[in-house]
Design an enzyme around this catalytic site. Structure first.
Site, short mmCIF file in Angstrom:
data_model
loop_
_atom_site.label_atom_id
_atom_site.label_comp_id
_atom_site.label_asym_id
_atom_site.label_seq_id
_atom_site.Cartn_x
_atom_site.Cartn_y
_atom_site.Cartn_z
N HIS A 190 -49.94 15.80 45.83
CA HIS A 190 -48.78 16.67 46.04
C HIS A 190 -49.25 17.96 46.69
CE1 HIS A 190 -45.28 19.23 45.15
NE2 HIS A 190 -44.60 18.09 45.13
N GLU A 194 -42.47 10.57 43.58
CA GLU A 194 -41.99 9.39 44.30
C GLU A 194 -42.45 8.08 43.68
OE1 GLU A 194 -43.38 11.97 45.94
OE2 GLU A 194 -41.74 12.76 47.16
#
Length: 388
Positions: free
Chosen positions: A273, A326
């Site tokens: 991330h 996700e």
């Protein structure tokens, strides 16, 4: 830097504006080193675990969590706005046909523009705070209706009219499938939507704020945000993470598949991330939701997560690479019956509330966002050549 510019007026910043603070916000924060993020003064994950979508929407738009009475009133207010104006509804078949190859997110950009025109949205610069809030609520309430109608029309199915007696998330699933959803699945989607309403100044949120800083209307701001979200580096990862699970296939293929991609320098979708240097709290919550459903798919996802993190730690020592939102978002949405082409649109159905809160905040500031760029082309001026 140009010789003609005062040095004090130009500030060099990292590529992509990474870590650059561009304004103050009261909407929320992401503390990447801690693995924590909040909406106003509340933990976003705690809100997702304990409150409904409409309550959190109220928090973002009005600045406070409602009590039971105000929460019910706000839910009723937004439910009435789910139905589309005739001018928009009659245009949807053509939009669905034109965007069939690219999906509902492409069609909703035009649909939002039509909605803004049909509802008479005016530039945020020219209207007061109450009207701005009303415009954002109108747009947010309509987005699930637009997305599901475009999806169904693209598949040769008739759109399903919204129901005012269902919650935001349950109504979304109802309009998508045509059947009243199982409460457990509706709650899982609701928690996902809440957990992704806002997340700092990501690309789509910043885009919405840049447009709002020009004084444009709410629809224009949201269209720009949807455009930013459509890029695969921003909003396309949940389905790609599931694609990776499919490509791996069986537990014995996990290690060789992951090693091959890491050594080739490829990105493993669903891991890493831009902000978090520890586990993504959204991923942790969604993993718990997935484990509550259970089943072979969930077991396989958990094993893939375990092996990917071990291999990344071995091959990229010193880097903290964990699952992001996700990875388990895709698993949860699949468990709840959503087709993969609706994963990113579903994300948009929640994030539109966060975009709107940022639009409202930015609209209160009359300063336009206008950064500079460093020119690195051929030295100017050069005489313009004549045409022989």
């Amino acid at each position: 830097m140009s010789d003609n510019r005062a040095a004090a007026t130009v500030v060099d910043v990292p590529r992509g504006l990474a870590g650059v603070v561009v304004t103050d916000t009261r909407i929320g924060d992401v503390r990447g080193l801690e693995g924590f993020y909040n909406y106003r003064q509340y933990s976003a994950v705690d809100l997702a675990r304990t409150r409904g979508f409409e309550d959190v929407w109220h928090l973002l738009v009005h600045g406070e969590l409602p009590d039971a009475g105000r929460g019910a009133a706000f839910a009723a207010e937004t439910a009435v706005l789910r139905r589309l104006p005739d001018e928009v509804r009659t245009a949807l078949p053509a939009l669905a046909a034109a965007s069939r190859a690219s999906g509902p997110l492409a069609g909703v950009r035009t649909a939002l523009s039509l909605l803004g025109a049909a509802k008479g949205f005016r530039p945020v610069y020219d209207i007061d705070a109450d009207q701005r809030r009303a415009d954002t609520v109108t747009a947010c309430a309509a987005v699930p209706t637009l997305l599901t109608a475009l999806h169904r029309l693209g598949r040769g199915l008739e759109p399903v009219d919204p129901r005012e007696d269902l919650s935001y998330a349950a109504n979304y699933l109802y309009m998508l499938t045509g059947s009243e959803p199982d409460p457990r699945r509706a709650r899982a989607i609701e928690q996902y939507l809440i957990s992704t309403i806002d997340h700092g100044f990501n690309a789509s949120t910043f885009t919405a704020r840049v447009i709002a800083s020009t004084g444009a209307d709410v629809a224009a701001c949201l269209v720009g945000a949807v455009g930013a979200l459509s890029g695969p580096l921003h909003g396309g990862a949940p389905s790609r993470a599931l694609d990776a699970l499919d490509a791996i296939g069986t537990p014995d293929r996990i290690d060789p598949w992951i090693r091959e991609r890491v050594l080739a320098g490829d990105r493993v979708m669903g891991f890493g991330h831009a902000v978090y240097r520890t586990e993504d709290p959204r991923s942790r919550m969604l993993r718990d939701i997935a484990l509550g459903f259970g089943g072979p798919r969930v077991d396989f996802a958990v094993e893939v997560e375990r092996r990917v993190e071990a291999i990344l730690a071995e091959l990229k020592p010193g880097r903290e690479l964990h699952t992001n939102v996700e990875f388990y978002a895709g698993v949860v949405m699949e468990l709840c019956g959503l087709p993969r082409e609706m994963f990113t649109p579903t994300f948009a159905a929640g994030r539109v509330v966060g975009w709107s809160a940022n639009v409202l905040e930015q609209a209160a500031d009359s300063k336009i966002i206008r950064p500079a760029a460093r020119y690195v082309g051929p030295r100017a001026p050069v005489a313009v050549p004549t045409v022989a």
